[in-house]
Design a protein around this motif. Structure first.
Motif, mmCIF file in Angstrom:
data_model
loop_
_atom_site.group_PDB
_atom_site.id
_atom_site.type_symbol
_atom_site.label_atom_id
_atom_site.label_comp_id
_atom_site.label_asym_id
_atom_site.label_seq_id
_atom_site.Cartn_x
_atom_site.Cartn_y
_atom_site.Cartn_z
ATOM 1 N N SER A 407 31.888 14.677 -18.603
ATOM 2 C CA SER A 407 30.936 13.668 -19.101
ATOM 3 C C SER A 407 29.811 13.496 -18.079
ATOM 4 N N PRO A 408 28.925 14.435 -18.023
ATOM 5 C CA PRO A 408 27.898 14.400 -16.965
ATOM 6 C C PRO A 408 26.715 13.475 -17.249
ATOM 7 N N TRP A 409 26.680 12.797 -18.404
ATOM 8 C CA TRP A 409 25.586 11.895 -18.761
ATOM 9 C C TRP A 409 24.237 12.622 -18.762
ATOM 10 N N LEU A 410 24.200 13.692 -19.510
ATOM 11 C CA LEU A 410 22.955 14.432 -19.693
ATOM 12 C C LEU A 410 22.308 14.029 -21.014
ATOM 13 N N ALA A 411 21.069 14.490 -21.229
ATOM 14 C CA ALA A 411 20.365 14.172 -22.475
ATOM 15 C C ALA A 411 21.165 14.640 -23.682
ATOM 16 N N ASP A 412 21.775 15.802 -23.567
ATOM 17 C CA ASP A 412 22.666 16.304 -24.602
ATOM 18 C C ASP A 412 24.084 15.893 -24.222
ATOM 19 N N ASP A 441 29.927 27.751 -25.926
ATOM 20 C CA ASP A 441 31.010 26.947 -26.495
ATOM 21 C C ASP A 441 31.045 25.536 -25.918
ATOM 22 N N GLY A 442 29.890 24.926 -25.789
ATOM 23 C CA GLY A 442 29.828 23.532 -25.342
ATOM 24 C C GLY A 442 29.909 23.335 -23.849
ATOM 25 N N THR A 443 30.014 24.406 -23.080
ATOM 26 C CA THR A 443 30.102 24.302 -21.620
ATOM 27 C C THR A 443 28.897 24.985 -20.987
ATOM 28 N N LEU A 444 28.306 24.317 -20.043
ATOM 29 C CA LEU A 444 27.209 24.886 -19.270
ATOM 30 C C LEU A 444 27.789 25.371 -17.939
ATOM 31 N N TYR A 445 27.889 26.697 -17.807
ATOM 32 C CA TYR A 445 28.395 27.301 -16.576
ATOM 33 C C TYR A 445 27.241 27.442 -15.586
ATOM 34 N N GLU A 468 9.748 13.200 -20.275
ATOM 35 C CA GLU A 468 9.670 13.879 -18.985
ATOM 36 C C GLU A 468 10.611 13.236 -17.967
ATOM 37 N N ASN A 469 10.697 11.908 -17.967
ATOM 38 C CA ASN A 469 11.578 11.231 -17.023
ATOM 39 C C ASN A 469 13.033 11.627 -17.245
ATOM 40 N N ARG A 470 13.411 11.807 -18.512
ATOM 41 C CA ARG A 470 14.792 12.181 -18.809
ATOM 42 C C ARG A 470 15.088 13.580 -18.282
ATOM 43 N N GLU A 471 14.130 14.473 -18.369
ATOM 44 C CA GLU A 471 14.339 15.816 -17.834
ATOM 45 C C GLU A 471 14.518 15.764 -16.319
ATOM 46 N N ASP A 472 13.729 14.934 -15.647
ATOM 47 C CA ASP A 472 13.866 14.781 -14.197
ATOM 48 C C ASP A 472 15.253 14.238 -13.845
ATOM 49 N N GLU A 473 15.741 13.296 -14.646
ATOM 50 C CA GLU A 473 17.071 12.740 -14.400
ATOM 51 C C GLU A 473 18.147 13.807 -14.561
ATOM 52 N N ASP A 474 17.996 14.630 -15.614
ATOM 53 C CA ASP A 474 18.986 15.694 -15.834
ATOM 54 C C ASP A 474 18.950 16.720 -14.710
ATOM 55 N N ALA A 475 17.763 17.056 -14.245
ATOM 56 C CA ALA A 475 17.644 18.014 -13.147
ATOM 57 C C ALA A 475 18.337 17.478 -11.892
ATOM 58 N N LYS A 476 18.162 16.191 -11.639
ATOM 59 C CA LYS A 476 18.817 15.574 -10.484
ATOM 60 C C LYS A 476 20.334 15.572 -10.656
ATOM 61 N N PHE A 481 25.548 17.733 -9.087
ATOM 62 C CA PHE A 481 26.805 18.363 -9.504
ATOM 63 C C PHE A 481 27.052 19.638 -8.708
ATOM 64 N N ILE A 482 26.035 20.453 -8.539
ATOM 65 C CA ILE A 482 26.194 21.704 -7.786
ATOM 66 C C ILE A 482 26.471 21.415 -6.317
ATOM 67 N N ALA A 483 25.732 20.472 -5.751
ATOM 68 C CA ALA A 483 25.931 20.141 -4.332
ATOM 69 C C ALA A 483 27.329 19.614 -4.070
ATOM 70 N N VAL A 484 27.825 18.760 -4.955
ATOM 71 C CA VAL A 484 29.179 18.225 -4.802
ATOM 72 C C VAL A 484 30.209 19.341 -4.932
ATOM 73 N N GLY A 485 30.011 20.202 -5.934
ATOM 74 C CA GLY A 485 30.971 21.278 -6.148
ATOM 75 C C GLY A 485 31.022 22.269 -5.005
#
Length: 530
Positions: A407-412, A441-445, A468-476, A481-485
């Motif tokens: 549940s990453p809270w993305l636009a999609d 299949d619903g997963t963004l690798y 545009e603000n929502r895209e910036d939020e998703d990018a962040k 997510f990558i940095a934590v992983g």
């Protein structure tokens, strides 16, 4: 008491006209714009080779060197033409146009050949006798002078308004016109223009413009029709085309005539394309006119050519795989040969927009030709080269998942995130291609080098509004997510999660402080101590 009825008696009736009311109502049939056109038309029909107009604050005089007027009475004879029979037949000439001037000036004077008159327009309209007097000098042509004339808008200067109208009226006018000594441009009267003769007159084709956008001229003057959308195709209608009377700025049978005009424009437009096709090399014609052929319903002209535009295919460099912003659409330039396409293949994605992202990532990795052009003729050879690809055909090879978020809270909200060390895509039985990210299949690798993965999340257009603000939020969110992983120690994980307000903004109450965070066995923050 009974009413007394008289026996009916035999009598006759006949058409009657309230002449004064008719003349008064004709005021609404004319305007100042049509008045100038009528004056120019008179001079042209009189075989003038030049027309000179003089304008000051409230008067206008027009002098032509035509054949003159034999009987000045014909100028103020309502619904009667003073022109000879051949001209009336060829141009449906109606009157001599002076009537329209009577409603927009206080005085009218006319001098032609050896006679002239000068009268108040109100007297002429009232039917008062107008004296025609002989003159000593025989004048070549005709001079018509209007005094006490005003432009349509009181704020306009008469000269400026006349200059503007003459620029519009004279664009295709065959007779040179001067205003206060300066010649009015007549760009469509140039002898160098390549007119095409059709059933609806002469047509000047502009292949950079749409074939459905045209404007008309009748007897040298502009005619308003429902098709006057722009400045592209130009039609000089036959002189005998019927115009509405008495103000001839519209076609009489517009519905029928417009259909015939469009058919003639279509024919001339196609012939112009065929001429270009014959004159240019195949690759040049395709590069410059393929788009025109598709947009003008002439796509079949491309069927026998061995090149196609590169813009028919996805430009992966400019538009990587993923959702696309329609306002950023750009087509690649140049052409590609049939031989190259036969060797490398042409693809189309058989899936809806969201599921198709998987196939897009594969095709981008393979640098394949993804056909995206629309409007191609069914007989074009490129259709025979097309192979369909479905998302389920794409295999995703990834090593162990390093980090996952359901549940990453993305636009999609329907996409999950999975961080992997390496990622490859391939088709069954073929070698794979390394990719930084793919949605399947619903997963963004994602891999650590996924830097533009928001394209695989959403187009960020909601209710025709770009978020545009929502895209910036998703990018962040994706970067976090990558940095934590990728972080192996708790301090590095916390550093990756640290919000910008703590990382970059001074907090005086925390100056010099050391804070201890305690997390439970599930990784949830349990306590904060100093």
């Amino acid at each position: 008491m009974r009413a007394i009825f008289k026996e009916p008696y035999m009598h006759t009736i006949h058409l009657q006209t309230n002449q004064h009311q008719l003349i008064a109502n004709l005021r609404h049939a004319f305007n100042q714009r049509s008045m100038l056109g009528e004056l120019l038309q008179n001079a042209r029909r009189a075989q003038a080779s030049e027309i000179r107009i003089t304008v000051d604050q409230s008067s206008l005089a027009i002098h032509d060197n035509g054949g003159g007027i034999a009987d000045l009475q014909s100028l103020i004879f309502i619904a009667e033409s003073g022109w000879d029979e051949p001209l009336r037949s060829n141009e449906n000439a109606f009157g001599m146009g002076a009537l329209s001037t009577l409603y927009f000036a206080e005085h009218l004077s006319v001098h032609s050949r050896g006679a002239m008159f000068n009268a108040r327009t109100a007297d002429i309209l009232a039917g008062a006798p107008i004296a025609v007097v002989p003159t000593n000098a025989y004048l070549q042509g005709t001079v018509i002078r209007l005094d006490g004339i005003q432009p349509p808008h009181p704020s306009d200067r008469l000269h400026d308004w006349v200059a503007w109208e003459l620029k519009r009226l004279c664009e295709a006018f065959p007779v040179p016109v001067w205003l206060n000594g300066t010649e009015i441009p007549r760009p469509l009267a140039s002898a160098s223009l390549d007119w095409r003769q059709t059933s609806m007159g002469k047509i000047l084709i502009d292949l950079t413009g749409a074939r459905t956008q045209w404007r008309c001229f009748l007897q040298g003057l502009p005619i308003e029709t429902g098709a006057n959308h722009s400045l592209h195709q130009v039609v000089l209608l036959p002189d005998d085309t019927l115009a509405k009377l008495p103000d001839r700025q519209h076609l009489l049978n517009e519905t029928q005539d417009c259909r015939r005009i469009q058919a003639a424009v279509d024919q001339a437009y196609r012939q112009a394309l065929m001429d270009k096709k014959a004159a240019l090399a195949e690759s040049e014609f395709v590069e410059h006119y393929a788009h025109v052929c598709l947009q003008s319903s002439n796509a079949d002209l491309l069927n026998d050519l061995s090149f196609v535009p590169r813009g028919w295919f996805r430009d992966w460099q400019q538009e990587p795989a993923g959702f696309r912003h329609y306002w950023e659409r750009r087509e690649a330039e140049g052409v590609v040969s049939r031989t190259v396409l036969q060797e490398l293949g042409v693809w189309q994605i058989d899936a809806d927009r969201c599921d198709g992202l998987t196939a897009e990532v594969y095709l981008e990795a393979a640098q394949a030709f993804l056909l995206e052009a629309s409007g191609l003729d069914n007989g074009h050879w490129v259709h025979s080269l097309v192979r369909a690809i479905r998302p389920e055909q794409v295999r995703v090879d990834a090593d162990a998942v390093l980090h996952r978020d359901a549940s990453p809270w993305l636009a999609d909200g329907e996409v999950e995130l999975a961080l992997v060390g390496t990622l490859q895509v391939r088709l069954e039985g073929e070698s794979g291609y390394a990719v930084p990210a793919i949605r399947k299949d619903g997963t963004l690798y994602l891999t650590a080098r996924a830097s533009d993965a928001t394209r695989l999340v959403s187009d960020y257009v909601f209710e025709d509004r770009y978020e545009e603000n929502r895209e910036d939020e998703d990018a962040k969110t994706l970067r976090t997510f990558i940095a934590v992983g990728c972080s192996s120690a708790p301090d590095r994980v916390f550093d990756a999660l640290l919000p910008d307000v703590l990382r970059y903004s001074a907090q005086p109450k925390l100056a010099g402080a050391t804070v201890r965070l305690i997390f439970d066995a599930t990784g949830k923050l349990q306590a904060v101590t100093a």
